[in-house]
Each structure stands twice: as structure tokens, then as C-alpha cells.
Design a protein around this motif. Structure first.
Motif, PDB file in Angstrom:
ATOM      1  N   MET A   1      11.612  -2.354   5.783  1.00  0.00           N
ATOM      2  CA  MET A   1      10.744  -3.321   5.122  1.00  0.00           C
ATOM      3  C   MET A   1      10.287  -2.878   3.738  1.00  0.00           C
ATOM      4  O   MET A   1       9.749  -3.682   2.987  1.00  0.00           O
ATOM      5  N   GLY A   2      10.435  -1.588   3.432  1.00  0.00           N
ATOM      6  CA  GLY A   2       9.867  -1.097   2.192  1.00  0.00           C
ATOM      7  C   GLY A   2       8.374  -0.870   2.345  1.00  0.00           C
ATOM      8  O   GLY A   2       7.836  -0.977   3.444  1.00  0.00           O
ATOM      9  N   ASP A   3       7.721  -0.559   1.223  1.00  0.00           N
ATOM     10  CA  ASP A   3       6.323  -0.140   1.282  1.00  0.00           C
ATOM     11  C   ASP A   3       5.348  -1.124   0.654  1.00  0.00           C
ATOM     12  O   ASP A   3       4.229  -0.760   0.344  1.00  0.00           O
ATOM     13  N   HIS A   4       5.792  -2.345   0.422  1.00  0.00           N
ATOM     14  CA  HIS A   4       4.831  -3.299  -0.120  1.00  0.00           C
ATOM     15  C   HIS A   4       3.873  -3.651   1.011  1.00  0.00           C
ATOM     16  O   HIS A   4       4.235  -4.350   1.956  1.00  0.00           O
TER      17      HIS A   4
ATOM     18  N   ASP B   1      -2.581  -5.337  -1.702  1.00  0.00           N
ATOM     19  CA  ASP B   1      -1.936  -5.168  -3.008  1.00  0.00           C
ATOM     20  C   ASP B   1      -2.503  -3.973  -3.753  1.00  0.00           C
ATOM     21  O   ASP B   1      -1.770  -3.209  -4.370  1.00  0.00           O
TER      22      ASP B   1
ATOM     23  N   ARG C   1       1.536  -5.593   1.578  1.00  0.00           N
ATOM     24  CA  ARG C   1       1.277  -6.980   1.996  1.00  0.00           C
ATOM     25  C   ARG C   1       2.328  -7.422   3.030  1.00  0.00           C
ATOM     26  O   ARG C   1       2.031  -8.156   3.942  1.00  0.00           O
ATOM     27  N   ARG C   2       3.556  -6.948   2.849  1.00  0.00           N
ATOM     28  CA  ARG C   2       4.596  -7.318   3.801  1.00  0.00           C
ATOM     29  C   ARG C   2       4.647  -6.381   4.995  1.00  0.00           C
ATOM     30  O   ARG C   2       4.977  -6.793   6.096  1.00  0.00           O
TER      31      ARG C   2
END
Lengths: 320, 252
Positions: A259-262, A200, A264-265
Motif C-alpha cells: 500500500m505504500g506509506d501514505h 496527512d 491516509r490510505r
């Protein structure tokens, strides 16, 4: 999460394939009913399993290190081999070989990490001083910095008659991996887990200093932590199998597209995809000229460069 | 209360905020106005500890922002900069959820979820909640950032040019939303605004800056006068009272 399970299964399949591909005969049949005079089990334990494990560990760690680099530099096109990190690590390794050849491998890795850290910090420091931070100028500058460090390494290696060793760790190759020679890569796995633990905060750092400060997180501290992770992962990989270019660039970018750039995911995905990518490259390298091998660094370089160009030319490339 | 005490701020040799002392009582909306380069954004950045002051101190409820731990301050004061350029691909909901970070330390609890959903619906972003920020229009993105700051749920909210990129309908909606947050939730809101008439219609206080100094402050009636606007902006404006609001006309 069925999609993730599918990705894991595919990677496991590649890993199993990697166990059974090679010149020495290792087949399920040979393992169960060993022919006299052949020790397939021995070959499996001493060479194939270590090789496969090291590919999985290095692929996962380099992919995640690439993502961390991209978040910290806030640029999609950087990774350890386009930011001077890998080159600095190999200069550090050369320094260790020249100054203290008797030093245990862990010590050499730490010294290489120190150099990698300094190289990357130099890169980020230069970035801060560049007024016009266009997306493409950033990796370009990293490549130039890498080339400068590399030329220092080459010069010193030439003077100390160590050019061959230097070549061995600038071109990634898993063919020399045997039991007892790859275990340092577990350190890279630990560092990857560490990156996941602070995912995070890494994502926050990717949104910039003002953003991070507003949410009460110390930007300098997370920057130092992330850089430490990247430098040590790079050093561990360079010391054990040599540098594998572009992996840290293409894998996080491909994962980011859906998935995007978060972090954690995306970190679990990047780790799995990185392992799969490297397994596939290594298998390809082993099969193309069978029974000879093409080093994985070369295969990954060619495929990675093609994918990299594709990313660059994508019509909707987000020039961030 | 926010107190700026003798704050000076420099970029190299250029003084952008020049020995500003300013007291903003808790509650209500304060708008900072002034010509380009007056130091408005820099002052706001110093107050929200995004920019260190060359000298002087900023106290928020008596806490010195330069030495108070970041996470403590992040639960009291939130801020949004003008330029929110994100290379990272996040969904609107991810971004807004980050507003809970000071409260949840990155481990969102069940208690955080209603905050996130409420902020998203306040800004009318339900339909975009799961889209990536880089797929949105500038105005939608701006609203997503404001939702994040509101989700941070702090007593003090500092926004630099929150109406940037917004069409009229959304600009008015944001100002009404801020008004409601100030009146109903007792929040203290400080804005840097370029649109003089928005400042006039929605603020309790206006602070006018010029060349790094605060040149005037007071309720909108005190600032929205032709002489005052001439002094602040070097413009000839006529001020008309329309429906109880003072509107400056300076378009010709």
C-alpha cells in the motif's frame, strides 16, 4: 474497494470465530435453545464479546500507533515496544499502583501515558544526539532504553512486592477481559481515529523537518501530537490487557509493502490488519493447548519475531 | 524581493555564513556558486527558514521569514534541499500532490489535480507517476522532488543543487524548465549550483560565496572571468565565448 471489503470480511470472520471458541459452551445452537442450567448468552455478553472487542480495539490501535511511531522516528523498525514507550508506560502504571492504589483506572492510564510520553521523548531526544543513525542502531537503542527502564520497574516492583502485577501487564493476555474491565480501549479507538484525522500531517512528518517546514506545517507540533497519540494508546493497552510486542512493527511494514506509506490510505488497512493479526494470535493461543491458554503476548511475540526477521532478511529490504 | 540583512549562521563554534547582506530582486534566475563549505546551502536554508539564523534577518517581499506564519510563507516560497532521503514509501503522484498542501490543507480539491498532472508531465514523469519513490533511479527521484516544488506554485523557488543525480539531458531540461518558469510565469528562482557552466548559461545573476561571505555578484559576464574564478575557487580557468555563452575550461 473490493480488496478492503475482503479484508474486512476476513477480520469479521475471525471475530465471529473468537466469539465461539472457549471452554464454556457457546454455540449458535446453545444461544438459540439454551439448555437448562447453562447460560450461554450470559457467557457471551460478559466474557466473549468483551474479549473479542478488546482484541479488535487493541490490535487496530497498536498497529496504527506503530505506524505513527515509524513516521515520527523516520525508521521502519521502531514501535512502542522497541522505543521504550511500553516499558515507560508500565513503570508509570507501577508508580500509580504504589503511590495512589485507589486511583480510578482512567487516572492510572493517564499517569502511565505521561510516563510513556516521557520515555518516548527521551528516545527521540537520544536519537537526535546520535551522529550515526543507521537503520538498525535506532531500534537497538530503543530496546536498550526499554531494558533500562524495565530494570528500574523490576527493581521497584521487587521492593514493593508487586512483581506479579508487573508481569501481568508486560505480557499481553486477553483471558482476564470481562465486561467492565476493557472499556478503556475505546479511548484507544478514539485516538486511532484522531490519527486518521491528521494522517496527512503524519505522513509529512515522516518526510522530515525540512520537508514539513517547506510546506508550512509546524513539525514540532505534529511531533508532539503524534507522540501524544502513541503514548496514550500504549498506556491504554498496557493498563487493560498488557503489552503485545511486535504487532506495531510487522503490521505496518507488511501493509506498506503493497500500500505504500501514505497514512491516509494505509491507516484503514493497518487498523483492519492489526485487528485480524491479533484475533488470529489469540485464537491460536486458545486452541494450541486447549483447554489451556497461551497468553496472546507470547503467541504474537513468536509470530511477530519471525515476521520481523523475515522483514530484516528480505533481500531488497529498504534500509531507510 | 529577497533581502538577507546581516545574516550569520553557525554550527557550534564554526561560522558558516558570516554577516551576509544580499538583495535579490524579484524575477529571473540567480545562481549561488562557490567552493565546498562556502556556506551556500546554509544561506539558502536560512532564506527558506529551514535553518534559524544566529543573527540577522531575512525578508521575502518584506515578510520576515522567522516570524511569518509557516503556511503563509509556504504559499510564497518553496525550497528543496540537497539531500532528499525518504524512508516513507510514497508514489510519485502522492509526493507531487503534497506540493498542493499549503493551498488545500491536505484536502486536495478538483482544482489541485491539474496542477499535479501538469507538474508531473513538465518533469516527464508520466510513466512513473504511480510507482513508489524507492523503486526509481536517483535522477527520477530528483525530478519527482522538483515536480513537487513546482506544484507548490510559489513566486519564489529555492533549489539546492537541483541537478544532482541528473544526466546531461535531464539537467539541461530542468534548467530550460526553470528558465521558462522565470520568463513566462515571472517566478524568482534561486539555485545553488556546482556546475559553473550551467550557472553561466542559464542565470541572470550569479552570486559567488567563499568562506561564508558573498565575495562577488553580478551578471554571468562579470563572474565568468579568469581573475574572478581564481579569486572565488583558487583555480586557473580559461573562459571562452561559445555561441554567446561564456564557458570556463578548467579540466586540466
Amino acid at each position: 474497494m473490493p480488496r478492503f471489503a475482503l479484508a474486512l470480511a476476513l477480520t469479521a470472520l475471525l471475530a465471529v470465530a473468537s466469539l465461539f471458541v472457549g471452554v464454556g459452551e457457546v454455540t449458535p445452537r446453545a444461544l438459540l435453545w439454551p439448555a437448562p442450567g447453562q447460560d450461554a448468552l450470559q457467557l457471551l455478553l460478559v466474557s466473549r464479546i468483551p474479549r473479542t472487542l478488546s482484541i479488535v480495539l487493541a490490535g487496530a490501535a497498536l498497529g496504527v500507533a506503530g505506524l505513527v511511531m515509524q513516521l515520527l522516528a523516520r525508521n521502519r523498525f521502531v514501535e512502542p515496544s522497541t522505543a521504550g514507550t511500553a516499558e515507560a508506560a508500565s513503570l508509570g502504571l507501577l508508580a500509580a499502583m504504589v503511590l495512589t492504589p485507589e486511583m480510578p483506572i482512567l487516572g492510572k492510564m493517564l499517569l502511565a501515558s505521561g510516563f510513556a510520553l516521557a520515555g518516548t521523548a527521551l528516545f527521540l531526544g537520544l536519537l537526535r544526539r546520535i551522529p550515526l543513525r543507521s537503520v538498525l542502531v535506532v531500534p537497538l537503542m530503543g530496546l536498550m532504553l526499554g531494558a533500562v527502564i524495565d530494570s528500574v520497574t523490576t527493581f521497584l516492583a521487587y521492593r514493593f512486592d508487586m512483581l506479579q502485577s508487573v508481569n501481568a501487564w508486560t505480557a499481553g493476555d486477553f483471558s482476564g477481559v470481562l465486561e467492565g474491565r476493557y472499556e478503556l480501549l475505546w479511548v484507544a479507538l478514539l485516538l486511532t481515529l484522531a490519527a486518521y484525522a491528521v494522517a496527512d500531517r503524519l505522513t509529512l512528518a515522516g518526510m522530515g523537518e525540512a520537508f514539513t517546514t517547506n510546506l508550512g506545517v509546524n513539525h514540532a507540533r505534529i511531533l508532539a501530537l503524534g507522540l501524544g497519540i502513541v503514548a496514550m494508546v500504549t498506556a491504554a493497552v498496557v493498563v487493560t490487557v498488557g503489552m503485545i510486542p511486535f504487532l506495531g512493527l510487522v503490521v505496518p511494514n507488511l501493509v506498506s509493502m503493497f500500500m505504500g506509506d501514505h497514512a491516509r490510505r494505509s491507516i484503514p488497512w493497518i487498523a483492519v490488519a492489526g485487528a485480524a493479526f491479533l484475533l488470529a494470535c489469540d485464537l491460536l493461543g486458545r486452541l494450541l493447548l486447549y483447554p489451556y491458554e497461551i497468553p496472546v503476548g507470547t503467541v504474537a511475540g513468536v509470530i511477530g519475531a519471525a515476521l520481523f526477521l523475515h522483514l530484516l532478511f528480505r533481500r531488497d529490504a529498504r534500509l531507510a | 524581493m529577497i533581502e538577507a540583512l546581516g545574516v550569520t549562521c553557525r554550527y557550534g563554534a564554526t561560522v558558516v555564513v558570516d554577516d551576509v547582506t544580499l538583495r535579490l530582486p524579484a524575477g529571473g534566475i540567480t545562481s549561488i556558486i562557490g567552493p565546498n563549505g562556502a556556506g551556500k546551502s546554509s544561506l539558502l536554508s536560512v532564506i527558506s527558514r529551514l535553518l534559524p539564523a544566529a543573527s540577522g534577518r531575512v525578508l521575502v517581499d518584506g515578510m520576515d521569514v522567522a516570524v511569518t506564519p509557516g503556511d503563509v510563507l509556504a504559499r510564497r516560497l518553496s525550497s528543496l534541499r540537497q539531500d532528499n532521503h525518504l524512508p516513507a514509501r510514497l508514489t510519485v503522484r502522492d509526493l507531487v500532490a503534497f506540493g498542493r498542501y499549503p493551498h488545500s490543507k491536505g484536502r486536495p480539491t478538483a482544482a489541485d489535480r491539474p496542477h499535479v498532472e501538469r507538474a508531473i508531465s513538465y518533469l516527464g514523469l508520466e510513466a512513473q507517476a504511480d510507482r513508489f519513490l524507492d523503486e526509481l533511479s536517483g535522477g527520477q527521484r530528483q525530478r519527482a522532488f522538483i515536480a513537487m516544488v513546482l506544484c507548490q506554485d510559489t513566486d519564489y523557488v529555492l533549489l539546492d543543487e537541483p541537478l544532482n543525480n541528473l544526466d546531461m539531458r535531464h539537467a539541461v531540461a530542468i534548467m530550460r524548465l526553470l528558465r521558462r518558469a522565470a520568463t513566462e510565469l515571472g517566478k524568482t528562482i534561486v539555485l545553488v549550483l556546482h556546475d559553473l557552466n550551467f550557472a553561466s548559461c542559464h542565470s541572470d545573476r550569479i552570486v559567488a560565496m567563499r568562506e561564508g561571505r558573498v565575495v562577488m555578484q553580478g551578471p554571468p559576464e562579470a563572474i565568468m572571468r579568469p581573475e574572478a574564478l581564481r579569486e572565488i575557487f583558487d583555480i586557473e580557468a580559461s573562459v571562452h565565448e561559445i555561441g554567446g555563452d561564456r564557458i570556463a575550461v578548467f579540466y586540466r
